[in-house]
Design an enzyme around this catalytic site. Structure first.
Site, short mmCIF file in Angstrom:
data_model
loop_
_atom_site.label_atom_id
_atom_site.label_comp_id
_atom_site.label_asym_id
_atom_site.label_seq_id
_atom_site.Cartn_x
_atom_site.Cartn_y
_atom_site.Cartn_z
N GLY B 41 0.76 -1.19 0.02
CA GLY B 41 0.07 -0.04 -0.25
C GLY B 41 0.93 1.17 0.17
CB THR B 42 3.65 1.64 -0.27
OG1 THR B 42 3.78 0.43 -0.47
CG2 THR B 42 4.86 2.54 -0.47
#
Lengths: 281, 265
Positions: B41-42
């Site tokens: 997702g980051t």
């Protein structure tokens, strides 16, 4: 030599290879591949090509015999641009050479497409050498009968020259030559020390050396093809502009004639001195 | 897919794999939706500073609501001085990075010198662009080469290639864009750059549910590469995602003794 009848149909002549030279996939007992040597012979008697690395760029040149008065001047081309900053010159069997130039153009285009940067001279020379070598190991192919000089100017490594011969050997040089006049050219290049001259200055010497290589066949008409990659050409591989080339050739011929005269004069002086030695009593 | 009705944990011996005991809680593995692709997702970020380039990333890899890896490494090596940051579907980005490493390795040995960062970015771009209907990958490629110095190239979802001095990516980047725009300046020192990046990534991790864990930093200069990580208790904005028991606490029990900071203001 002797004539042998083989299988009643073919006639073959006894040559240096004597049985080990029928195809390129045979090694002789001395460890030579005769077909590759014969391919090299194809280039030994052909037009001289040469290249020189200078302080700010690199030069390529070739001298070619004018085969026929009816030929359109400039249609017999030996020097080609492979990319903007790489040029190639061929000698030997010219159609073989043209095939290699096409291959070089394909390699450069695919390298640029994959990696986004223009191919460097060393990588291209390596790939073409591998390609030429491929033809020296299989039974169904023959070696390419041509010598190639690849001149390049990279952002990172600067100007470079690579000479490739029919066996697929490829080395980097500061100055190299191939073809009929290669010995003369190599001696002159060694004497010159082109690494300390600019391309503009070196172009004159290139013209002079090419004229010198052709001296044995002065009667036959010939023309030069020269190219450079240097600040004068906008750091791009370009043929020398016609007016500059004409002027350089004229100067080169003048210089050679002067040197020839000087040689003859010094010979005469030597003989006179010897005569004088003998007459005094 | 319609949500499953909560199934009863089965008690048969052969179904032991379906039950997992975690602390005092029984997690029924069947009720977890395994069909969700695993994603990074980051929050990823890269900044060029005076003397090199610094890469930073969070460390959360999710698959739907499950955190697969809370200490994952999203900084992939491509070559000695070239690295890339991954965001999007983990499988896609890992594969792209692996292929890029292969091609750049070949290029490096052909050129016999440090390959250009641009070539690595070009290879990543060619995959993301040509297979964009199959892939869900956005990457940042950064590094140092002798000709152009420190560089960063972003390759977002569609396959554009853009060179930038500061690049952010991932779902968390939206939450830190205001902060980055205000506080970024060109030609920072290494320390300023490091502090700037830690602050931005913390902000993103604080608000984005798909980002979290620790901050991983990587510094690339002419002389070498150095890695570090900022663990959760050193983050400027503390997060409460490590404690399962926080669910039992109400909002006025900011209990320092337990090392739990609810982050409530």
């Amino acid at each position: 030599g002797d004539v042998y009848k083989r299988q009643g149909l073919r006639i073959c002549y006894k040559m240096a290879g004597s049985g080990y030279d029928y195809d390129v996939s045979t090694l002789s007992p001395e460890g030579k591949i005769y077909q590759v040597e014969y391919a090299m012979k194809a280039t030994e008697n052909s037009s001289t090509i040469m290249g020189m690395v200078c302080k700010d760029g690199v030069l390529l040149g070739t001298e070619k015999l004018i085969v026929s008065e009816m030929m359109v001047s400039g249609s017999d081309r030996r020097v080609y641009s492979v990319t903007k900053q790489i040029g190639m010159v061929i000698t030997g069997l010219l159609p073989d050479g043209r095939c290699l130039i096409d291959r070089a153009k394909e390699e450069s285009a695919s390298f640029q497409k994959q990696y986004g940067i223009p191919i460097t001279g060393k990588v291209l020379a390596d790939r073409i050498a591998q390609f030429m070598h491929m033809n020296t190991i299989y039974l169904w192919a023959r070696p390419y009968g041509c010598n190639i000089i690849i001149a390049s100017l990279d952002e990172g490594t600067g100007p470079a020259l690579h000479l490739i011969d029919p066996s697929g050997q490829c080395f980097g040089y500061f100055g190299c030559a191939a073809g009929k006049g290669r010995q003369i050219a190599r001696n002159e290049i060694e004497k010159l020390g082109s690494k300390n001259l600019t391309c503009k200055e070196c172009a004159f010497h290139l013209a002079k050396i090419l004229h010198k290589c052709h001296e044995e066949m002065k009667e036959k008409k010939f023309e030069l093809e020269m190219s450079w990659i240097c600040p004068e050409s906008g750091m791009v591989h370009q043929m020398l502009p016609k007016d500059i080339q004409k002027e350089l050739e004229a100067r080169a011929q003048e210089t050679l004639e002067k040197e020839a005269m000087a040689d003859v004069q010094s010979q005469i002086m030597k003989n006179i001195n010897i005569c004088l030695l003998y007459t005094s009593d | 897919r319609p949500p499953r009705s909560t199934p009863k944990p089965s008690s048969a011996a052969s179904d032991v794999y379906k039950r997992q005991v975690h602390g005092d809680y029984l997690i029924d593995m069947e009720s977890i939706d395994w069909s969700q692709p695993i994603r990074d997702g980051t929050t990823i970020m890269a900044v060029v500073y005076d003397g090199g380039v610094m890469l930073g990333a969070d460390s959360r890899t999710t698959g739907g609501a499950l955190i697969y890896n809370r200490v994952s490494d999203k900084i992939e090596p491509i070559h000695k001085r070239i690295f890339c940051l991954r965001s999007g579907a983990s499988a896609h980005t890992q594969k792209i990075a692996q292929l890029c490493r292969l091609y750049i390795g070949q290029l490096g040995s052909e050129l016999e010198e440090t390959p250009p960062v641009y070539s690595a970015a070009k290879i990543i771009q060619s995959f993301i662009y040509n297979y964009k209907s199959f892939l869900s990958a956005a990457m940042i490629c950064a590094g140092w080469d002798p000709i152009k110095g420190p560089q960063i190239y972003t390759i977002p979802l569609g396959g554009t290639l853009v060179r930038e001095n500061i690049a952010t990516g991932g779902s968390g980047s939206a939450y830190m864009s205001g902060f980055c725009d205000t506080h970024y300046k060109a030609g920072m020192t290494r320390k300023e750059c490091r502090d700037f990046m830690i602050q931005s990534i913390s902000l993103a991790m604080f608000r984005d549910s798909s980002s979290g864990g620790i901050i991983r930093l990587l510094d690339i200069t002419k002389d070498g590469v150095s890695r570090e990580y900022i663990s959760h208790d050193q983050l400027p904005l503390k997060q409460n995602n490590y404690s399962q028991s926080c669910l039992l606490y109400t909002s006025d029990a900011a209990d320092e003794g337990l090392g739990v900071d609810l982050g409530g203001r």
